[in-house]
Design a protein around this motif. Structure first.
Motif, PDB file in Angstrom:
ATOM      1  N   GLU A 189       2.992   2.038 -15.503  1.00  0.00           N
ATOM      2  CA  GLU A 189       2.297   2.549 -13.582  1.00  0.00           C
ATOM      3  C   GLU A 189       1.234   4.438 -14.248  1.00  0.00           C
ATOM      4  O   GLU A 189       1.966   4.969 -15.325  1.00  0.00           O
ATOM      5  CB  GLU A 189       3.676   3.378 -12.908  1.00  0.00           C
ATOM      6  CG  GLU A 189       4.084   2.114 -12.259  1.00  0.00           C
ATOM      7  CD  GLU A 189       5.472   1.862 -13.062  1.00  0.00           C
ATOM      8  OE1 GLU A 189       6.237   1.189 -13.051  1.00  0.00           O
ATOM      9  OE2 GLU A 189       5.694   2.125 -13.785  1.00  0.00           O
ATOM     10  N   ARG A 190       0.484   4.521 -13.665  1.00  0.00           N
ATOM     11  CA  ARG A 190       0.082   6.096 -13.468  1.00  0.00           C
ATOM     12  C   ARG A 190       0.610   7.078 -12.481  1.00  0.00           C
ATOM     13  O   ARG A 190       1.302   6.323 -11.245  1.00  0.00           O
ATOM     14  CB  ARG A 190      -1.483   5.697 -13.110  1.00  0.00           C
ATOM     15  CG  ARG A 190      -2.726   5.009 -13.770  1.00  0.00           C
ATOM     16  CD  ARG A 190      -3.822   5.306 -13.540  1.00  0.00           C
ATOM     17  NE  ARG A 190      -3.775   4.531 -12.497  1.00  0.00           N
ATOM     18  CZ  ARG A 190      -5.212   5.166 -11.386  1.00  0.00           C
ATOM     19  NH1 ARG A 190      -6.474   5.229 -11.894  1.00  0.00           N
ATOM     20  NH2 ARG A 190      -5.699   5.217 -10.109  1.00  0.00           N
ATOM     21  N   GLY A 248       3.156   0.935  -8.725  1.00  0.00           N
ATOM     22  CA  GLY A 248       2.402   1.755  -7.654  1.00  0.00           C
ATOM     23  C   GLY A 248       0.599   1.894  -9.156  1.00  0.00           C
ATOM     24  O   GLY A 248       1.574   3.417  -9.496  1.00  0.00           O
ATOM     25  N   LYS A 249       0.679   2.412  -8.742  1.00  0.00           N
ATOM     26  CA  LYS A 249      -1.131   2.668  -9.672  1.00  0.00           C
ATOM     27  C   LYS A 249      -2.003   4.045  -9.321  1.00  0.00           C
ATOM     28  O   LYS A 249      -2.594   5.029  -9.502  1.00  0.00           O
ATOM     29  CB  LYS A 249      -2.433   1.443  -9.254  1.00  0.00           C
ATOM     30  CG  LYS A 249      -2.967   1.219  -7.879  1.00  0.00           C
ATOM     31  CD  LYS A 249      -3.973   0.321  -8.291  1.00  0.00           C
ATOM     32  CE  LYS A 249      -4.294   0.218  -6.473  1.00  0.00           C
ATOM     33  NZ  LYS A 249      -5.903  -0.739  -6.580  1.00  0.00           N
ATOM     34  N   ASP A 250      -1.056   4.899  -8.024  1.00  0.00           N
ATOM     35  CA  ASP A 250      -1.963   5.624  -7.185  1.00  0.00           C
ATOM     36  C   ASP A 250      -0.559   7.408  -6.631  1.00  0.00           C
ATOM     37  O   ASP A 250      -0.202   7.685  -6.396  1.00  0.00           O
ATOM     38  CB  ASP A 250      -2.083   5.874  -6.290  1.00  0.00           C
ATOM     39  CG  ASP A 250      -3.654   5.200  -6.369  1.00  0.00           C
ATOM     40  OD1 ASP A 250      -3.734   4.881  -7.163  1.00  0.00           O
ATOM     41  OD2 ASP A 250      -4.535   4.461  -5.699  1.00  0.00           O
ATOM     42  N   ASP A 290       2.533  -1.687  -4.833  1.00  0.00           N
ATOM     43  CA  ASP A 290       1.207  -1.612  -5.572  1.00  0.00           C
ATOM     44  C   ASP A 290       0.494  -0.575  -5.254  1.00  0.00           C
ATOM     45  O   ASP A 290       0.401  -0.183  -6.752  1.00  0.00           O
ATOM     46  CB  ASP A 290       0.701  -2.897  -4.985  1.00  0.00           C
ATOM     47  CG  ASP A 290       0.537  -3.616  -4.874  1.00  0.00           C
ATOM     48  OD1 ASP A 290       2.106  -4.511  -5.795  1.00  0.00           O
ATOM     49  OD2 ASP A 290      -0.249  -5.041  -4.686  1.00  0.00           O
ATOM     50  N   GLU A 291       0.955   0.159  -4.756  1.00  0.00           N
ATOM     51  CA  GLU A 291       0.087   1.710  -5.574  1.00  0.00           C
ATOM     52  C   GLU A 291       1.777   2.796  -3.541  1.00  0.00           C
ATOM     53  O   GLU A 291       1.885   1.978  -3.719  1.00  0.00           O
ATOM     54  CB  GLU A 291      -0.855   1.794  -4.857  1.00  0.00           C
ATOM     55  CG  GLU A 291      -1.150   1.555  -3.019  1.00  0.00           C
ATOM     56  CD  GLU A 291      -3.020   1.530  -2.615  1.00  0.00           C
ATOM     57  OE1 GLU A 291      -3.117   2.389  -2.748  1.00  0.00           O
ATOM     58  OE2 GLU A 291      -3.128   0.321  -3.332  1.00  0.00           O
ATOM     59  N   LYS A 292       1.385   4.165  -4.346  1.00  0.00           N
ATOM     60  CA  LYS A 292       1.923   5.780  -3.731  1.00  0.00           C
ATOM     61  C   LYS A 292       3.707   4.282  -3.482  1.00  0.00           C
ATOM     62  O   LYS A 292       3.721   4.095  -2.146  1.00  0.00           O
ATOM     63  CB  LYS A 292       1.362   5.389  -1.735  1.00  0.00           C
ATOM     64  CG  LYS A 292      -0.476   5.648  -2.394  1.00  0.00           C
ATOM     65  CD  LYS A 292      -1.375   5.764  -0.914  1.00  0.00           C
ATOM     66  CE  LYS A 292      -2.148   6.148  -1.691  1.00  0.00           C
ATOM     67  NZ  LYS A 292      -3.108   5.182  -2.602  1.00  0.00           N
ATOM     68  N   TYR A 303       2.140  12.666  -8.099  1.00  0.00           N
ATOM     69  CA  TYR A 303       1.036  12.761  -7.444  1.00  0.00           C
ATOM     70  C   TYR A 303       0.646  13.182  -6.457  1.00  0.00           C
ATOM     71  O   TYR A 303       0.547  13.596  -6.082  1.00  0.00           O
ATOM     72  CB  TYR A 303       0.249  10.765  -7.408  1.00  0.00           C
ATOM     73  CG  TYR A 303      -1.458  11.569  -8.003  1.00  0.00           C
ATOM     74  CD1 TYR A 303      -1.804  12.090  -8.804  1.00  0.00           C
ATOM     75  CD2 TYR A 303      -2.183  11.768  -5.992  1.00  0.00           C
ATOM     76  CE1 TYR A 303      -3.505  11.697  -8.339  1.00  0.00           C
ATOM     77  CE2 TYR A 303      -3.601  11.893  -6.638  1.00  0.00           C
ATOM     78  CZ  TYR A 303      -4.599  11.869  -7.520  1.00  0.00           C
ATOM     79  OH  TYR A 303      -5.972  12.239  -7.419  1.00  0.00           O
ATOM     80  N   TYR A 347       2.798  10.062  -3.662  1.00  0.00           N
ATOM     81  CA  TYR A 347       1.885  10.681  -3.528  1.00  0.00           C
ATOM     82  C   TYR A 347       1.860  11.911  -2.339  1.00  0.00           C
ATOM     83  O   TYR A 347       2.695  11.243  -1.057  1.00  0.00           O
ATOM     84  CB  TYR A 347       0.666   9.364  -2.217  1.00  0.00           C
ATOM     85  CG  TYR A 347      -0.647   9.518  -3.051  1.00  0.00           C
ATOM     86  CD1 TYR A 347      -1.705   8.944  -3.851  1.00  0.00           C
ATOM     87  CD2 TYR A 347      -1.368  11.000  -1.770  1.00  0.00           C
ATOM     88  CE1 TYR A 347      -2.732   9.976  -4.393  1.00  0.00           C
ATOM     89  CE2 TYR A 347      -2.511  10.675  -1.684  1.00  0.00           C
ATOM     90  CZ  TYR A 347      -3.445  10.238  -2.456  1.00  0.00           C
ATOM     91  OH  TYR A 347      -4.770  10.153  -3.047  1.00  0.00           O
ATOM     92  N   ARG A 376       0.564  -1.260  -0.118  1.00  0.00           N
ATOM     93  CA  ARG A 376       0.109   0.368   0.215  1.00  0.00           C
ATOM     94  C   ARG A 376       0.508   1.570  -0.359  1.00  0.00           C
ATOM     95  O   ARG A 376       0.195   2.258  -0.084  1.00  0.00           O
ATOM     96  CB  ARG A 376      -0.917  -0.213   1.076  1.00  0.00           C
ATOM     97  CG  ARG A 376      -2.176  -0.994   1.490  1.00  0.00           C
ATOM     98  CD  ARG A 376      -2.863  -1.242   0.085  1.00  0.00           C
ATOM     99  NE  ARG A 376      -3.662   0.173   0.209  1.00  0.00           N
ATOM    100  CZ  ARG A 376      -5.100   0.469   1.157  1.00  0.00           C
ATOM    101  NH1 ARG A 376      -5.522  -0.716   2.241  1.00  0.00           N
ATOM    102  NH2 ARG A 376      -4.875   1.692   1.298  1.00  0.00           N
TER     103      ARG A 376
END
Length: 195
Positions: free
Chosen positions: A119-120, A89-91, A61-63, A128, A99, A33
């Motif tokens: 990745e986004r 990381g999707k976020d 997986d994110e951040k 982000y 993030y 996370r």
């Protein structure tokens, strides 16, 4: 490695913390996370990371960030350098911070490769920004940046966030799928100046 947060020094802060003069080498950090070379989650108002370096390989997986994965409001990262690769990381994926809510990033440098192309919201410094008034000042990216939305300094805002990018330099190659920018992939309100 963790199913929630992972950091080379601290997984999660809760407030009133200053992490300074810490250095991470030859480490692999993976948090599902949130993951980062120094602090996975900078989760206390007025928490600060200062004068830290990381050469860790960071995935998640994110951040995901070279120095910090995610911040809450009122936090700061200054005079830090990342040399490790940062991916997943999707976020939000960033060479310094993945993030941001309301954070100030000052006088930081990234030398590591950021993103693999899938990745986004990928940025050489910040991936982000979720809220208004995040700031990036006097930062330099030297690493290659790859993502669906990729920026040499900054990846993307959520919608119409207002924040400034000033005095920043990108020397890294930027490769994006939907958007690619030498400084920012997507920016809304605020100023990009002296970059």
């Amino acid at each position: 490695s963790s199913v929630y947060s992972a950091g080379g020094i601290v997984a999660c802060t809760k407030g009133g913390c200053t992490i300074e003069n810490c250095h991470v080498e030859k480490m692999t950090v993976n948090g599902k996370r949130a993951a980062a070379g120094i602090v996975g989650r900078l989760y206390g108002a007025n928490d600060t990371i200062r004068n830290c370096t990381s050469s860790a390989t960071v995935t998640g997986d994110e951040k995901v960030g070279g120095i910090c994965g995610i911040t809450v409001d009122g936090t700061g990262i200054q005079d830090c350098e990342n040399y490790g690769t940062v991916s997943g990381g999707k976020d939000g994926v960033g060479g310094i911070l993945g993030y941001a809510n309301v954070a100030t990033i000052m006088n930081c440098k990234n030398f590591g490769a950021v993103g693999t192309g899938n990745e986004r919201y990928v940025g050489g410094i910040l991936g982000y920004a979720a809220k208004d008034n995040a700031r990036i000042e006097n930062c330099v990216n030297n690493g290659a940046v790859k993502g669906l939305e990729a920026g040499g300094i900054f990846g993307s805002v959520g919608k119409f966030q207002n924040f400034d990018i000033t005095g920043c330099t990108n020397n890294g190659v930027v490769t994006g799928v939907s958007n690619a920018g030498g400084i920012a992939s997507v920016h809304a309100y605020g100023t990009i100046a002296n970059c």
